[in-house]
Design an enzyme around this catalytic site. Structure first.
Site, short mmCIF file in Angstrom:
data_model
loop_
_atom_site.label_atom_id
_atom_site.label_comp_id
_atom_site.label_asym_id
_atom_site.label_seq_id
_atom_site.Cartn_x
_atom_site.Cartn_y
_atom_site.Cartn_z
N GLY B 467 0.81 -1.21 0.00
CA GLY B 467 0.00 0.00 0.00
C GLY B 467 0.85 1.26 0.00
N GLU B 707 6.30 4.21 8.87
CA GLU B 707 6.00 4.09 10.29
C GLU B 707 6.08 5.38 11.09
OE1 GLU B 707 7.52 -0.27 11.34
OE2 GLU B 707 8.37 0.59 9.53
#
Ligand code: FES
Ligand code: FES
Lengths: 212, 748
Positions: B467, B707
């Site tokens: 993604g 992240e």
């Protein structure tokens, strides 16, 4: 077990592989409307009546479903949801399963032009309905304006909730909602996107609403 | 290292090449694959969390319509254990193969699996398998600090100076405990395995963030050479770490396919997603900070304990960021693991850093309050000159700028520090800030690039697109090097048969593939130039290849547009179908003596609105500034940061997997009761990238953004909540009842 050899052969492109593997799974008759290759425009939009996977399996019953303007005579388990029937029997795998409990919206389809969660509908009860799935909205080569807006505004990441988001969005545009972003956020809150592409989803939907 | 600063395509917002497939339902995810003769498998899950199987009776299930087989310990056949992990290979969290013994160690553990003609038949039969248990009292207790650990004492993770003395003599101090609950990844795509066996070779369609490792693990478990296993993940409905390493359903599907010699599909239910495929563990952290009255940090101590399963050791590593983020002479980080009757925890987006920074940044805010210092100024004051834990320079660190630019964009200078002092339209506002960081790295990568007679190129790498936009990134790199437009570049990934690529974890895919793909494209270009100078009929025949170049998809004399010949024509004249090149890049992760400290940085600014009269807490807006090197494709990069902020809102306000203390069952095991942020929860999010290339990491200076956007968000939110309400919530998620002046009622 006849597995198409192409499945094991990583030599083709993103688009072509997708198409070839799909063709090998369900036969050319049903594939044309569903998936066209990235780099070719030859796929015909015409699809012949289908008996996809209508082989008799013990414990199944015959039904007829109208999906994307086409009648399908199929054998289904009487307990089968519309979602599982679309995916596992008709091989229309664009509609996704995220929860099977009506909690995520990944399985959103249109039944008689209204958005529903197909995991909450039994296939045997949808025999007189007009069902539309993401494949019936537009293919990679002929995107619906909403699909195009989702690409343009990057309204997804992994893409797994996306079919449901788009089906919801296409229906939502015709529903009586207000004009603001907050209205869109509210109207689209039945479709969870764990990737959190919400700002871009709102942008895509609003772009389409402004167009029409 | 080389530096490539100019590019027509790197850093340019580019539509995803896989976008049209995803928006039309044509992208094939694992469970979308179908084969003639396909059977469906449905696992039987233990209904106790501790004890053993007394009896398993499958007679009735076996007789049900459509049932083909019921497998359990006695008849599943061989499934082997996997040798210890070596580098990035042979990694898995739950090391016990399914059904290995009759002991139950967590609620939902697979005890049998039914295979049938339809998914409905498989499920109904699975529910008819009668299992009786010898039941013990499970331990799912979330009290962790002070619990017995897997080691004699907490392990020292990082240490410098004398923390104990510095804390004792400190003028200003914070000493608090912060807890974060079990979080479940809950990608919308359920974990799924479609296993095909042809009598010799396994072709496994998996939901995997690491196809090469998955192949190696499954080959070991099945007891066959790796060449006889191929793992395919063309598209992944994301994973957030939960799909990094194989889970037992994969081995079950493969074993069923082997035993029956038919293709088998096993899709894990949402309920099983809470039991059988990992979670972020429950964590308790004690943070002690000390500072001089002028705000100079003198000591940092972090002691954390996370829960792990009965058999395997999962260390969350909460001290990931603590040792280098601030300057302090004295520092100590310790960690420990406490066993509980839960499935094995695993990495979830920003493992270690995300919960670690919730605690550390909350404590920093508390210390700023004690010091009566502005929290932005307090952080700026403690900016380190170098990585003080490793005594090496930072490769590229712009933390100060993240804070100052963020403060500017947010309007931070208008903040009044008194609690509840800021109001707008009758709503109390709270403003909070937190700093964040995440590692940057390269992992060993191989890639190949092919230039073809039809004018197209193909790039192949055994990595995944989960993604983040990896399909598009690979195309961009090849386009940069060859001048071939992205639309004419086929990207092939998600297949263990391809040149071995990086796992989709650690935010390091982009940094890792960059050197390998650049090299492969350069070598393919050189091969093309060789064709140009050697072929009869070529206008370049007899020239030296080093005098030529491939630019804008054309072969030409270096720097001369005149006389350029399209790549396709060069190959056609030579009657050659294609030329190719291979590239390889080394990892930084194995480097035991690194020259630089590689990290990304950021700052999160949050405004919340608090209306006590209707018990309403909203996140109004978030300003995020990220220093993650050069940004390859700004569109998906911004999308990822926004999505991470949304996940951070869920972490701060909603997400918690709760275990019934009697049964050990995760009780809110569905998407209605495990609350995640939806569209209506999304505030205005403003993302800024500082865009400083980190050329020490690779020639393009790119790091990664998967992240970092989640780190710090929860601490910024709880700090904003404190600013609005005066209530410091140290146990996530923030509950509305934490903020209301209600007497605590204990229901025993
Ligand atoms: S799968 Fe139907 S709502 Fe989630
Ligand atoms: S794009 Fe991944 S869940 Fe929405």
């Amino acid at each position: 077990m006849a597995i198409d050899e192409h499945e094991n052969e990583p030599k083709t492109s993103l688009g072509r592989l997708t198409r070839r593997s799909f063709l090998s799974h369900v036969g050319a008759a049903t594939a044309a409307t569903a998936i066209a290759p990235l780099a070719s425009s030859s796929a015909s939009a015409e699809a012949a009546p289908t008996e996809a996977a209508s082989t008799k399996i013990p414990g199944t019953v015959p039904i007829t479903l109208r999906v994307n303007g086409q009648s399908h005579a199929v054998q289904v388990d009487p307990r089968a949801t519309l979602l599982d029937t679309l995916r596992e029997t008709l091989h229309l795998t664009g509609t996704k399963k995220g929860c099977d409990h009506g909690q995520c919206g990944a399985c959103t389809v249109h039944v008689n032009e209204r958005r529903i969660n197909s995991c909450l509908a039994l296939a045997v009860m949808q025999q007189n309905a007009e069902i539309t799935t993401i494949e019936g909205i537009g293919g990679p080569e002929n995107l619906h304006p909403m699909q195009d807006a989702f690409v343009e505004h990057d309204g997804f990441q992994c893409g797994y909730c996306t079919s449901g988001q788009i089906m919801s969005a296409v229906a939502m545009v015709k529903e009586p909602w207000g004009k603001t972003d907050a209205d869109v956020r509210e109207a689209m809150s039945g479709n969870i996107c764990r990737c959190g592409a919400y700002p871009n989803i709102v942008a895509a939907v609003q772009a389409v609403r402004r167009m029409s | 290292m080389d530096q490539i600063s100019e590019s027509k395509i790197i850093g340019v917002a580019t539509r995803r090449v896989d976008g049209p497939l995803k928006v039309s339902g044509a992208a094939m995810y694992a469970s979308d694959h179908h084969f003639p003769g396909l059977l469906y498998a449905w696992p039987v899950c233990a209904t106790i969390a501790k004890g053993s199987i007394a009896n398993l009776d499958s007679a009735q299930a076996e007789k049900m319509t459509g049932v083909v087989a019921v497998y359990h310990r006695a008849n599943i056949g061989k499934l082997y254990r996997v040798p210890p992990a070596a580098g990035m290979s042979l990694i898995l969290d739950e090391k016990r193969p399914p059904f290995e013994d009759d002991e139950i160690r967590y609620y939902g553990q697979y005890v049998a699996v039914v295979v049938a003609n339809t998914v409905e038949q498989a499920r109904a039969a699975a529910e008819s398998v009668k299992v009786t248990y010898n039941r013990d009292k499970p331990d799912a207790n979330s009290k962790l600090l002070g619990s017995p650990l897997t080691t004699d004492k907490p392990e020292e993770k990082s240490k410098r100076g004398d923390t104990a003395t510095a804390l004792k003599s400190a003028k200003v101090k914070v000493d608090e405990v912060y807890t974060t609950p079990v979080e479940t990844h809950n990608p919308i795509e359920l974990h799924a395995s479609v296993a095909v066996y042809d009598g010799q070779k396994f072709t496994l369609y998996e939901t995997s963030q690491a196809v090469v490792n998955h192949r190696d693990v499954l080959a070991q478990m099945l007891g066959v050479p790796p060449e006889q296993v191929q793992v395919i993940t063309r598209f992944l409905g994301s994973g957030f770490g939960g799909k990094l390493w194989p889970w037992p359903q994969s081995a079950l599907a493969a074993a069923c396919a082997r035993n029956l010699n038919r293709p088998v599909k096993l899709v894990v239910s949402r309920q099983m997603m809470f039991q059988n495929v990992g979670h972020r563990p429950a964590i308790e952290q004690r943070i002690q900070l000390a500072a001089e009255p002028d705000g100079k940090l003198t000591a940092v101590q972090q002691d954390y304990v996370n829960h792990t399963s009965m058999l395997d050791d999962y260390d969350e590593g909460c001290g990931e960021i603590t040792p280098f983020i601030y300057s302090t002479q004295n520092l100590l980080v310790t960690g420990g693991l406490a066993r509980r009757n839960v499935g094995n925890p695993t990495a979830m987006r920003g493992p270690g850093a995300v919960p670690g920074l919730f605690a550390l940044e909350s404590a920093m805010d508390e210390l700023a309050v004690s010091l009566k210092m502005d929290p932005v100024q307090f952080r700026l004051k403690n900016e380190p000159e170098m990585d003080e834990s490793l005594n090496i320079p930072f490769s590229s660190r712009h933390m100060k700028e993240c804070l100052t630019v963020g403060a500017e964009k947010f309007g931070w200078s208008n903040r009044t520090p008194q609690i509840g002092s800021m109001k707008k339209d009758g709503v109390t506002l709270g403003w909070g800030v937190a700093a964040c960081s995440w590692l940057a790295a390269r992992s060993e990568t191989q890639a190949s690039v092919e230039l073809r007679q039809d004018g197209s190129a193909r790039v192949a790498c055994g990595t995944q697109d989960i993604g983040g936009g990896t399909y598009t990134v690979l195309a961009q790199i090849v386009s940069h090097e060859t001048g071939i437009p992205v639309s004419k570049i086929d990207v092939v990934l998600g297949d263990s048969a391809l040149p071995s690529g990086p796992i989709s974890g650690g935010s390091w895919v982009t940094a890792s593939v960059t050197p390998a793909v650049l090299e492969a494209a350069q070598k393919a270009s050189q091969a093309l130039l060789l064709v140009a100078v050697k072929s009869d009929g070529s206008s370049f025949k007899g020239k030296k290849p080093e005098d030529l170049e491939l630019a804008d998809g054309m072969v030409r004399q270096k720097g001369q547009a005149q006389g350029a010949v399209p790549m396709a024509e060069v190959l056609q004249i030579a009657k050659v179908n294609s030329v190719s090149g291979q590239g390889k890049s080394e990892g930084t992760l194995e480097d035991s003596k690194p020259k630089y400290s590689f990290h990304s940085y950021g700052a999160q600014f949050v405004e919340i609105g608090w209306q006590p009269e209707i018990a309403r807490l909203r996140i109004n807006r978030v300003v995020t500034v990220i220093d993650a090197g050069r940004i390859m494709n700004p569109r998906p990069a911004r999308n990822q940061i926004e999505g991470a902020v949304v996940m951070g809102i869920g972490m701060a306000l909603f997400e918690e997997t709760m275990y019934d203390s009697r049964s050990g069952a995760p009780i809110n095991n569905n998407l209605a009761d495990y609350v995640m942020a939806v569209n209506a929860d999304t505030p205005q999010i403003e993302v800024t990238f500082l865009d400083y290339p980190d050329y020490n990491l690779n020639a393009l200076g790119v790091r990664g953004v998967g992240e970092i956007g989640l780190a710090g968000v929860a601490a910024a939110i709880t700090s904003a909540v404190y600013h609005a309400t005066g209530i410091r919530v140290r146990d996530l998620p923030v509950r509305i009842e934490d903020l209301l002046p209600m007497p605590k009622v204990n229901i025993a």
